[in-house]
Motif scaffolding. Structure first.
Motif, PDB file in Angstrom:
ATOM      1  N   HIS A  98      -5.266  20.434 101.855  1.00  0.00           N
ATOM      2  CA  HIS A  98      -4.412  19.469 100.774  1.00  0.00           C
ATOM      3  C   HIS A  98      -3.753  18.521 101.318  1.00  0.00           C
ATOM      4  O   HIS A  98      -3.525  17.542 100.725  1.00  0.00           O
ATOM      5  CB  HIS A  98      -3.549  20.612 100.059  1.00  0.00           C
ATOM      6  N   TYR A  99      -3.172  18.644 102.599  1.00  0.00           N
ATOM      7  CA  TYR A  99      -2.402  17.482 103.176  1.00  0.00           C
ATOM      8  C   TYR A  99      -3.313  16.893 104.461  1.00  0.00           C
ATOM      9  O   TYR A  99      -2.627  16.553 105.349  1.00  0.00           O
ATOM     10  CB  TYR A  99      -1.200  17.994 103.723  1.00  0.00           C
ATOM     11  N   ALA A 100      -4.583  16.942 104.296  1.00  0.00           N
ATOM     12  CA  ALA A 100      -5.401  16.596 105.551  1.00  0.00           C
ATOM     13  C   ALA A 100      -4.984  15.006 106.086  1.00  0.00           C
ATOM     14  O   ALA A 100      -5.389  14.793 107.124  1.00  0.00           O
ATOM     15  CB  ALA A 100      -6.774  16.631 105.150  1.00  0.00           C
ATOM     16  N   HIS A 101      -4.690  14.255 105.016  1.00  0.00           N
ATOM     17  CA  HIS A 101      -4.394  12.913 105.236  1.00  0.00           C
ATOM     18  C   HIS A 101      -3.344  12.627 106.585  1.00  0.00           C
ATOM     19  O   HIS A 101      -3.460  11.727 107.425  1.00  0.00           O
ATOM     20  CB  HIS A 101      -3.875  12.014 104.068  1.00  0.00           C
ATOM     21  N   ALA A 102      -2.337  13.605 106.466  1.00  0.00           N
ATOM     22  CA  ALA A 102      -1.252  13.518 107.466  1.00  0.00           C
ATOM     23  C   ALA A 102      -1.519  14.320 108.897  1.00  0.00           C
ATOM     24  O   ALA A 102      -0.867  14.188 109.824  1.00  0.00           O
ATOM     25  CB  ALA A 102      -0.059  14.119 106.661  1.00  0.00           C
ATOM     26  N   LEU A 103      -2.743  14.857 108.769  1.00  0.00           N
ATOM     27  CA  LEU A 103      -3.112  15.431 109.958  1.00  0.00           C
ATOM     28  C   LEU A 103      -4.444  14.635 110.756  1.00  0.00           C
ATOM     29  O   LEU A 103      -5.001  15.418 111.532  1.00  0.00           O
ATOM     30  CB  LEU A 103      -3.647  16.908 109.656  1.00  0.00           C
ATOM     31  N   GLN A 104      -4.614  13.595 110.321  1.00  0.00           N
ATOM     32  CA  GLN A 104      -5.550  12.590 110.997  1.00  0.00           C
ATOM     33  C   GLN A 104      -4.907  11.558 111.530  1.00  0.00           C
ATOM     34  O   GLN A 104      -3.458  11.461 111.413  1.00  0.00           O
ATOM     35  CB  GLN A 104      -6.450  12.307 109.678  1.00  0.00           C
ATOM     36  N   TYR A 105      -5.824  10.533 112.117  1.00  0.00           N
ATOM     37  CA  TYR A 105      -5.091   9.233 112.786  1.00  0.00           C
ATOM     38  C   TYR A 105      -4.283   8.598 111.819  1.00  0.00           C
ATOM     39  O   TYR A 105      -4.509   8.743 110.299  1.00  0.00           O
ATOM     40  CB  TYR A 105      -6.253   8.618 113.294  1.00  0.00           C
ATOM     41  N   PHE A 106      -3.529   7.695 112.345  1.00  0.00           N
ATOM     42  CA  PHE A 106      -2.329   7.029 111.316  1.00  0.00           C
ATOM     43  C   PHE A 106      -3.051   5.928 110.349  1.00  0.00           C
ATOM     44  O   PHE A 106      -2.266   6.117 109.252  1.00  0.00           O
ATOM     45  CB  PHE A 106      -1.541   6.114 112.251  1.00  0.00           C
ATOM     46  N   LEU A 107      -4.092   5.291 110.477  1.00  0.00           N
ATOM     47  CA  LEU A 107      -4.611   4.564 109.575  1.00  0.00           C
ATOM     48  C   LEU A 107      -5.093   5.278 108.343  1.00  0.00           C
ATOM     49  O   LEU A 107      -4.909   5.049 107.196  1.00  0.00           O
ATOM     50  CB  LEU A 107      -5.931   3.812 110.111  1.00  0.00           C
ATOM     51  N   SER A 108      -5.632   6.359 108.500  1.00  0.00           N
ATOM     52  CA  SER A 108      -5.934   7.461 107.215  1.00  0.00           C
ATOM     53  C   SER A 108      -4.639   8.009 106.374  1.00  0.00           C
ATOM     54  O   SER A 108      -4.788   7.999 105.345  1.00  0.00           O
ATOM     55  CB  SER A 108      -6.860   8.603 107.759  1.00  0.00           C
ATOM     56  N   TYR A 109      -3.850   8.356 107.322  1.00  0.00           N
ATOM     57  CA  TYR A 109      -2.331   8.655 106.852  1.00  0.00           C
ATOM     58  C   TYR A 109      -1.778   7.739 105.835  1.00  0.00           C
ATOM     59  O   TYR A 109      -1.422   7.961 104.771  1.00  0.00           O
ATOM     60  CB  TYR A 109      -1.550   9.152 107.750  1.00  0.00           C
TER      61      TYR A 109
END
Length: 204
Positions: A98-109
């Protein structure tokens, strides 16, 4: 009422699933009313697990996580503890997706953070929200990273359910926190300007 949006999403999903259009899928998932009830309970638990803003639910979830991994002193044992362990790990994996974007590299976040900001800001501009999210987006994201994402990443690493990906998740979460603390104010201002530019271009 708790986890209203999650419960609503579950009801809509099950209404679709139980239609005659998905009869073959139903047979693959469950074969009797008992299976249906068990499957629905699992899905509901997973959906409610994505509600990380209800303090009471979070406290209860953290307590169950502790009990699941305690070697001694846990009120659970045997099959009950195995079921608890499976439940809390599944909840953590659902939260991570659900919160995968915050557990990836900064550009994705940053990319998905902006999309979420635009959704919230648009709701504010159309009077569907009372508070202007742009006033404290930087601070709220830091709180989100500190209280939700980093503890979640630590759970993934501790449980080893994702293997080395759990280590990566924690590394990315800590890096994103550092990057957002340093650059978040300016980035949030860019979000607002791009949103305004988009609205101006649509009105021209």
């Amino acid at each position: 009422n708790k986890s209203v949006s999650q419960q609503n999403a579950t009801d809509l999903a099950f209404s679709a699933l139980m239609s005659s259009d998905y009869a073959e899928l139903q047979c693959a998932i469950f074969t009797n009313p008992s299976d249906v009830a068990r499957f629905r309970k699992i899905v509901v638990n997973c959906m409610i697990a994505t509600d990380l803003y209800d303090r009471e639910l979070v406290v209860d979830r953290n307590k169950r996580w502790l009990y699941a991994f305690l070697e001694q002193g846990s009120p659970y044992s045997g099959v009950d503890k195995q079921n608890l362990l499976a439940t809390v790990v599944m909840e953590a994996v659902v939260q991570a997706s659900h919160y995968a974007h915050a557990l990836q590299y900064f550009l994705s976040y940053k990319l998905w953070n902006e999309r979420y900001f635009r959704e919230m800001y648009n709701a504010f501009k159309h009077a569907r929200m009372e508070e202007d999210p742009s006033t404290d987006w930087h601070a709220k994201e830091l709180l989100f990273l500190d209280e939700i994402i980093i503890p979640l990443a630590r759970k993934l690493k501790e449980s080893k359910v994702l293997g080395t990906a759990g280590d990566d998740a924690l590394t990315y979460a800590l890096t994103n926190r550092k990057e957002w603390a340093a650059k978040g104010n300016g980035i949030a201002e860019e979000f607002v300007e791009r949103f305004k530019d988009t609205r101006r271009n649509r009105s021209d």
